[in-house]
Design a protein around this motif. Structure first.
Motif, PDB file in Angstrom:
ATOM      1  N   VAL A 150       3.389   6.604  -0.394  1.00  0.00           N
ATOM      2  CA  VAL A 150       4.422   5.554  -0.110  1.00  0.00           C
ATOM      3  C   VAL A 150       4.217   4.921   1.035  1.00  0.00           C
ATOM      4  O   VAL A 150       4.327   3.549   1.253  1.00  0.00           O
ATOM      5  CB  VAL A 150       5.978   6.658   0.257  1.00  0.00           C
ATOM      6  CG1 VAL A 150       7.068   5.387   0.427  1.00  0.00           C
ATOM      7  CG2 VAL A 150       6.434   7.226  -1.231  1.00  0.00           C
ATOM      8  N   THR A 151       3.643   5.583   2.015  1.00  0.00           N
ATOM      9  CA  THR A 151       3.475   4.471   3.468  1.00  0.00           C
ATOM     10  C   THR A 151       2.060   3.714   3.051  1.00  0.00           C
ATOM     11  O   THR A 151       2.005   2.772   3.705  1.00  0.00           O
ATOM     12  CB  THR A 151       2.995   5.765   4.330  1.00  0.00           C
ATOM     13  OG1 THR A 151       3.967   6.803   4.691  1.00  0.00           O
ATOM     14  CG2 THR A 151       2.980   4.925   5.857  1.00  0.00           C
ATOM     15  N   LEU A 174      -6.672   4.134  -1.216  1.00  0.00           N
ATOM     16  CA  LEU A 174      -6.243   5.614  -0.565  1.00  0.00           C
ATOM     17  C   LEU A 174      -5.068   6.291  -1.331  1.00  0.00           C
ATOM     18  O   LEU A 174      -5.157   7.243  -1.733  1.00  0.00           O
ATOM     19  CB  LEU A 174      -5.897   5.088   1.019  1.00  0.00           C
ATOM     20  CG  LEU A 174      -5.153   6.540   1.639  1.00  0.00           C
ATOM     21  CD1 LEU A 174      -6.206   7.937   1.792  1.00  0.00           C
ATOM     22  CD2 LEU A 174      -4.825   6.220   3.146  1.00  0.00           C
ATOM     23  N   ALA A 175      -3.923   5.131  -1.448  1.00  0.00           N
ATOM     24  CA  ALA A 175      -2.802   5.616  -2.478  1.00  0.00           C
ATOM     25  C   ALA A 175      -3.381   6.097  -3.654  1.00  0.00           C
ATOM     26  O   ALA A 175      -2.711   7.221  -4.182  1.00  0.00           O
ATOM     27  CB  ALA A 175      -2.073   4.298  -2.530  1.00  0.00           C
ATOM     28  N   LEU A 228       7.629   2.503   9.581  1.00  0.00           N
ATOM     29  CA  LEU A 228       6.678   2.757   8.506  1.00  0.00           C
ATOM     30  C   LEU A 228       6.157   4.380   8.636  1.00  0.00           C
ATOM     31  O   LEU A 228       5.727   4.999   7.319  1.00  0.00           O
ATOM     32  CB  LEU A 228       5.464   1.978   8.716  1.00  0.00           C
ATOM     33  CG  LEU A 228       5.643   0.436   8.386  1.00  0.00           C
ATOM     34  CD1 LEU A 228       4.326  -0.373   8.999  1.00  0.00           C
ATOM     35  CD2 LEU A 228       5.949   0.245   7.129  1.00  0.00           C
ATOM     36  N   THR A 229       6.361   4.897   9.823  1.00  0.00           N
ATOM     37  CA  THR A 229       6.014   6.426   9.761  1.00  0.00           C
ATOM     38  C   THR A 229       7.035   7.211  10.269  1.00  0.00           C
ATOM     39  O   THR A 229       6.892   8.268  10.978  1.00  0.00           O
ATOM     40  CB  THR A 229       4.629   6.402  10.621  1.00  0.00           C
ATOM     41  OG1 THR A 229       5.076   6.089  12.036  1.00  0.00           O
ATOM     42  CG2 THR A 229       3.504   5.727  10.160  1.00  0.00           C
ATOM     43  N   ALA A 230       8.371   6.867   9.751  1.00  0.00           N
ATOM     44  CA  ALA A 230       9.436   7.488  10.498  1.00  0.00           C
ATOM     45  C   ALA A 230       9.668   9.248   9.921  1.00  0.00           C
ATOM     46  O   ALA A 230       9.911  10.052  10.931  1.00  0.00           O
ATOM     47  CB  ALA A 230      10.800   7.103   9.683  1.00  0.00           C
ATOM     48  N   LEU A 231       9.030   9.667   8.838  1.00  0.00           N
ATOM     49  CA  LEU A 231       9.364  10.832   8.607  1.00  0.00           C
ATOM     50  C   LEU A 231       8.249  11.787   9.257  1.00  0.00           C
ATOM     51  O   LEU A 231       8.767  12.728   9.803  1.00  0.00           O
ATOM     52  CB  LEU A 231       9.027  11.052   6.898  1.00  0.00           C
ATOM     53  CG  LEU A 231       9.312  12.453   6.370  1.00  0.00           C
ATOM     54  CD1 LEU A 231      10.904  12.762   6.770  1.00  0.00           C
ATOM     55  CD2 LEU A 231       8.934  12.587   4.754  1.00  0.00           C
ATOM     56  N   PHE A 281      10.408   6.429   1.642  1.00  0.00           N
ATOM     57  CA  PHE A 281      10.454   5.128   0.800  1.00  0.00           C
ATOM     58  C   PHE A 281      11.422   4.126   1.286  1.00  0.00           C
ATOM     59  O   PHE A 281      11.108   3.154   1.682  1.00  0.00           O
ATOM     60  CB  PHE A 281      10.752   5.110  -0.741  1.00  0.00           C
ATOM     61  CG  PHE A 281      11.056   4.062  -1.445  1.00  0.00           C
ATOM     62  CD1 PHE A 281       9.821   3.256  -1.577  1.00  0.00           C
ATOM     63  CD2 PHE A 281      12.032   3.527  -1.608  1.00  0.00           C
ATOM     64  CE1 PHE A 281       9.875   2.090  -2.541  1.00  0.00           C
ATOM     65  CE2 PHE A 281      12.461   2.108  -2.436  1.00  0.00           C
ATOM     66  CZ  PHE A 281      11.074   1.533  -2.639  1.00  0.00           C
ATOM     67  N   ALA A 282      12.712   4.744   1.672  1.00  0.00           N
ATOM     68  CA  ALA A 282      13.844   3.797   2.422  1.00  0.00           C
ATOM     69  C   ALA A 282      13.220   3.307   3.785  1.00  0.00           C
ATOM     70  O   ALA A 282      13.442   2.099   4.290  1.00  0.00           O
ATOM     71  CB  ALA A 282      14.901   4.729   2.617  1.00  0.00           C
TER      72      ALA A 282
END
Length: 354
Positions: A150-151, A174-175, A228-231, A281-282
């Motif tokens: 997702v990122t 990479l994805a 972008l990298t919150a999680l 994703f959100a």
């Protein structure tokens, strides 16, 4: 466009095939994560890192997608971080060496011409933080890989908006490699990402995000990067607060990550991965929209507030069981059983000697 699709398809198929082969090799060599409920082979990250670098190098060699000096430097630094993680998978390595090696690699990829030296130093720290955060996310089946896919798509869109085509192609590769790996890593996982893969993925994503935001307003860049990298950052904050409040060492492993706590609410492993993937994703979507100017900058504030609320809510889910206390008999001799037996034996010896 056609090359990007061909490169992504090739990376997906190669990563799936190579992960299956390396699973057998890891089992034979005993490179396993024995701290889970079942021993898990740990060479999946080698497949992701190797396929990503090989497909990107093929684009440079065929001249269909030349990497350029910045992308070449990024891949070399990311490869060095992956090797460091592989060493940690094979034998025990202290955390400060992982952090130090990642910091040196990050210092080599920050675009100081656009950020300046004063802003380059916080950028290095942020890359290290996100890289370690992705390593921490590798505590549940398919979680780090799902969040990574997702990122990578989100940062890739930002790179394409900045006309950084080489970086966008690299992130799509990479994805795709992570997607191929997830075929072997979905619950129940047959192979794990390990420190090699999680450090590689986190480093590439964090460094790419810094490159896309270089030259923009610093304050808004902080918000976009965190979105972008919150999680990954939320999981680190949650674990640090939890262990601090419980008086536990910060580096001691424990069932106190985001996925662990959600499992205690009754969610299945697949449900946890899907839920956190939707959450990632959100937050990534908000970061992309703010970066492209399609949403107000206040959107990142909503992301930050939501993450803080989620962290404090998850803190109320107790991850640690009660410490076992020695059981002493009620009434009579209140000493531990070992001392009681010792005193009984010494008494018998005195009687016999008498």
């Amino acid at each position: 466009m056609l090359y990007g699709i061909a490169a992504a398809t090739t990376a997906l198929l190669l990563a799936a095939f190579l992960a299956a082969l390396l699973r057998l090799l890891a089992q034979r060599l005993g490179i396993l994560d024995r701290r889970r409920q079942r021993p898990l082979p740990l060479l999946g990250g080698v497949a992701v890192a190797l396929v990503t670098c090989l497909v990107a190098a093929a684009g440079e060699w065929t001249r269909f997608a030349p990497l350029g000096s910045e992308m070449g430097r990024l891949l070399i630094a990311a490869g060095a971080v992956a090797v460091l993680g592989l060493v940690a998978d094979v034998r025990r390595v202290k955390a400060r060496f992982l952090v130090g090696g990642t910091a040196v690699a990050a210092a080599c990829v920050v675009p100081y011409d656009d950020t300046g030296f004063l802003l380059g130093l916080p950028a290095v720290g942020w890359i290290v933080l996100v890289t370690v955060g992705f390593k921490a996310l590798d505590h549940a089946d398919a979680l780090a890989g799902t969040v990574g896919v997702v990122t990578a798509f989100g940062v890739g869109v930002c790179a394409a908006a900045e006309v950084m085509d080489e970086l966008a192609v690299l992130l799509s590769v990479l994805a795709a490699a992570l997607t191929g790996f997830l075929m072997q890593n979905w619950h129940p996982a047959r192979i794990g990402l390990g420190a090699c893969g999680s450090l590689f993925v986190g480093f590439v994503l964090a460094s790419s995000a810094v490159m896309t935001r270089a030259g923009h307003d610093p304050l808004s860049s902080v918000g976009v990067l965190c979105s972008l990298t919150a999680l990954a950052t939320a999981d680190l904050v949650l674990v640090a607060l939890s262990r601090r409040l419980a008086g536990r060492p910060l580096l001691r492993r424990g069932p106190d990550h985001v996925a662990h706590r959600l499992r205690r609410t009754g969610l299945t492993p697949q449900g946890v991965t899907v839920l956190l993937g939707v959450g990632a994703f959100a937050t990534v979507l908000v970061g992309v929209l703010v970066h492209m100017g399609w949403a107000a900058r206040s959107g990142v504030l909503w992301v930050g507030g939501s993450v803080l609320v989620a962290v404090f809510a998850l803190l109320h889910i107790k991850p640690y069981g009660p410490r076992r206390q020695p059981s002493f008999p009620v009434g009579g001799d209140a000493r531990p059983p070992a001392q009681v037996r010792s005193s009984q034996v010494s008494g018998q010896l005195r009687v016999r000697s008498g």
